[in-house]
Design a protein around this motif. Structure first.
Motif, PDB file in Angstrom:
ATOM      1  N   UNK A 169       0.856  -1.176   0.000  1.00 40.97           N
ATOM      2  CA  UNK A 169       0.000   0.000   0.000  1.00 40.97           C
ATOM      3  C   UNK A 169       0.896   1.231   0.000  1.00 40.97           C
ATOM      4  N   UNK A 170       0.378   2.340  -0.509  1.00 37.28           N
ATOM      5  CA  UNK A 170       1.147   3.570  -0.502  1.00 37.28           C
ATOM      6  C   UNK A 170       1.698   3.958  -1.852  1.00 37.28           C
ATOM      7  N   UNK A 171       1.311   3.227  -2.900  1.00 31.47           N
ATOM      8  CA  UNK A 171       1.814   3.541  -4.240  1.00 31.47           C
ATOM      9  C   UNK A 171       0.742   4.089  -5.180  1.00 31.47           C
ATOM     10  N   UNK A 172      -0.442   4.323  -4.667  1.00 32.05           N
ATOM     11  CA  UNK A 172      -1.515   4.869  -5.507  1.00 32.05           C
ATOM     12  C   UNK A 172      -1.459   6.393  -5.473  1.00 32.05           C
ATOM     13  N   UNK A 207       5.996  -1.653   6.841  1.00 23.59           N
ATOM     14  CA  UNK A 207       5.046  -2.292   7.742  1.00 23.59           C
ATOM     15  C   UNK A 207       4.807  -1.467   9.001  1.00 23.59           C
ATOM     16  N   UNK A 208       5.698  -0.545   9.308  1.00 26.72           N
ATOM     17  CA  UNK A 208       5.521   0.324  10.460  1.00 26.72           C
ATOM     18  C   UNK A 208       4.832   1.637  10.106  1.00 26.72           C
ATOM     19  N   UNK A 209       5.196   2.219   8.955  1.00 28.23           N
ATOM     20  CA  UNK A 209       4.670   3.534   8.623  1.00 28.23           C
ATOM     21  C   UNK A 209       3.224   3.481   8.140  1.00 28.23           C
ATOM     22  N   UNK A 218      -0.100   5.784   9.367  1.00 26.36           N
ATOM     23  CA  UNK A 218      -0.794   6.715   8.487  1.00 26.36           C
ATOM     24  C   UNK A 218      -2.277   6.366   8.365  1.00 26.36           C
ATOM     25  N   UNK A 219      -2.604   5.089   8.347  1.00 31.86           N
ATOM     26  CA  UNK A 219      -4.014   4.687   8.264  1.00 31.86           C
ATOM     27  C   UNK A 219      -4.784   5.192   9.487  1.00 31.86           C
ATOM     28  N   UNK A 262     -10.807  11.362  -3.158  1.00 31.48           N
ATOM     29  CA  UNK A 262      -9.721  10.398  -3.050  1.00 31.48           C
ATOM     30  C   UNK A 262     -10.194   9.143  -2.325  1.00 31.48           C
ATOM     31  N   UNK A 263      -9.780   7.982  -2.826  1.00 33.76           N
ATOM     32  CA  UNK A 263     -10.101   6.723  -2.169  1.00 33.76           C
ATOM     33  C   UNK A 263      -9.210   6.528  -0.939  1.00 33.76           C
ATOM     34  N   UNK A 264      -9.513   5.499  -0.155  1.00 38.48           N
ATOM     35  CA  UNK A 264      -8.719   5.224   1.048  1.00 38.48           C
ATOM     36  C   UNK A 264      -7.256   4.960   0.692  1.00 38.48           C
ATOM     37  N   UNK A 265      -7.015   4.131  -0.326  1.00 37.74           N
ATOM     38  CA  UNK A 265      -5.644   3.824  -0.714  1.00 37.74           C
ATOM     39  C   UNK A 265      -4.943   5.055  -1.276  1.00 37.74           C
ATOM     40  N   UNK A 266      -5.689   5.874  -2.017  1.00 35.90           N
ATOM     41  CA  UNK A 266      -5.096   7.109  -2.561  1.00 35.90           C
ATOM     42  C   UNK A 266      -4.724   8.068  -1.446  1.00 35.90           C
ATOM     43  N   UNK A 267      -5.566   8.180  -0.412  1.00 33.56           N
ATOM     44  CA  UNK A 267      -5.249   9.038   0.725  1.00 33.56           C
ATOM     45  C   UNK A 267      -3.997   8.525   1.455  1.00 33.56           C
ATOM     46  N   UNK A 268      -3.936   7.227   1.672  1.00 32.60           N
ATOM     47  CA  UNK A 268      -2.791   6.629   2.334  1.00 32.60           C
ATOM     48  C   UNK A 268      -1.513   6.886   1.540  1.00 32.60           C
TER      49      UNK A 268
END
Length: 418
Positions: free
Chosen positions: A101-104, A206-208, A212-213, A242-248
């Motif tokens: 996660x974090x690449x959108x 896995x920590x960051x 952020x979520x 923005x979607x949840x993944x996009x926000x993340x």
């Protein structure tokens, strides 16, 4: 570990064992490539603007080193940033980070998706919001310098005491990030941008990401006046958001990119000034008049980002008159382009009075850094404040180790005294 061994250990790096005849190992073109990539880039640029090379940690890639070719590559619709689709098309397994996660985000997308994301973010990340932060940035700079010089202190690691905490504090306040463990975040940022090992990179993600979520959930339930709250709740005229993944992904991009480039701009500027006493004297004599020019010349001369993240050729295409095959990995070396004598005469000369605008340190075209105005403001305020408060600033030993890899350009420590 050699480039060949790295490629064999990581399927994400194209294997260089069977590289074509005449393809250079980039690090062999300069005696100390980490400290001085410019010699290697100049030797390549003399032969042409685009070359196939074996690059540190990247394997076999096509490297763009000419200024006009770099601008052409930035604007080419045939060079894709959408690795989720195109990496597999090229026949390579994506590296670990691209499966997280974090690449959108905007950095990892092409139009029209990129256009949509950028327009939603630009609605809130405005020039007015950035300029409105000037007073607070000045306050933070003054507070950090008070702390750095407290009790008659006459020396410090400039990065640890000033260049890192200033943009870190600014971006945290801008996004509304409360009580962030900044030492922990510095480690996360270092490992995601310049990983020391696949295991360390995995652990950092896995920590960051859970942090952020949780932050986004809190902003949704109790929004504030900060930028992240605005992005969580922003909706365009058509109802898009923005979607949840996009926000993340965006929170991660803004936090990491929102401080790392400024850290390196400030420290690279000070390193350059200390190595060029006549330029330091000029800025000391007129910090108000030359601070902005100092920032621009630093961005051109030794900018905070050496090369782009990789692009992939969707089909055979031409860059700078050179044919690049379909599926090729392309890196644009902004550090090389901004030393092209065809665009910047006598490019190896550091000159704070130079008209350096037009450099590509922040990219070009649709991928031009959205946060460039903030980075410029922070760097200008910080450098002016530092030189006014510490007019006798000088080096206190050698700088620390270079940040590994070809993405970021800077050192880990910068000992100074005054």
């Amino acid at each position: 570990m050699t480039e060949t061994e790295k490629a064999a250990a990581d399927p994400a790096i194209p294997d260089s064992t069977d590289r074509p005849d005449g393809v250079e190992v980039l690090a062999s073109l300069s005696p100390d490539f980490d400290a001085d990539p410019y010699t290697a880039y100049a030797r390549l640029r003399e032969r042409g603007p685009v070359h196939q090379v074996v690059a540190p940690d990247r394997g076999l890639v096509w490297l763009v080193v000419g200024y006009e070719a770099a601008r052409e590559a930035f604007n080419s619709p045939q060079l894709s940033r959408d690795w989720h689709r195109e990496w597999r098309q090229a026949g390579w397994r994506p590296p670990y980070a691209l499966n997280m996660l974090g690449n959108a985000n905007m950095l990892m997308s092409d139009p029209p998706h990129h256009t949509r994301l950028r327009s939603l973010v630009a609605r809130e990340f405005t020039a007015r919001r950035v300029e409105g932060m000037r007073g607070r940035v000045q306050e933070i700079a003054d507070e950090l310098l008070d702390r750095m010089t407290a009790d008659g202190a006459r020396h410090a690691d400039l990065i640890d005491a000033f260049a890192f905490p200033l943009p870190m504090t600014v971006i945290c306040e801008l996004l509304g990030v409360p009580n962030l463990d900044r030492d922990a975040f510095r480690a996360w940022s270092n490992e995601t941008l310049a990983p020391t090992s696949p295991e360390a990179e995995k652990k950092a993600y896995e920590q960051v990401m859970p942090y952020l979520r949780g932050l986004i959930t809190a902003k949704r339930e109790s929004p504030g006046e900060d930028l992240l709250s605005a992005l969580v709740h922003t909706v365009d005229e058509g109802g898009d958001r923005l979607t949840e993944d996009e926000l993340l992904s965006l929170a991660f991009l803004l936090l990491v990119a929102g401080h790392e480039t400024t850290v390196n701009t400030i420290s690279n500027a000070v390193r350059a000034l200390l190595a060029h006493p006549e330029q330091l004297a000029a800025v000391r004599a007129d910090p108000a008049g030359l601070a902005a020019r100092l920032v621009e010349e630093t961005l051109r001369y030794d900018g905070p980002v050496e090369t782009t993240t990789p692009r992939i050729a969707l089909e055979e295409t031409e860059i700078g008159g050179v044919r690049v095959p379909r599926g090729a990995i392309v890196l644009i070396a902004m550090a090389a382009a901004d030393h092209d004598p065809a665009r910047f005469p006598d490019p190896e000369r550091f000159d704070v009075r130079r008209e350096a605008r037009g450099h590509v340190a922040f990219g070009y075209g649709i991928h031009h850094c959205l946060g460039a105005p903030l980075a410029r403001l922070e760097s200008e305020v910080a450098l002016r404040a530092l030189l006014e408060r510490c007019p006798d600033l000088t080096a206190n030993g050698e700088p620390g180790e270079w940040i590994p890899g070809m993405l970021l350009r800077g050192v880990r420590e910068l000992p100074v005294r005054w």
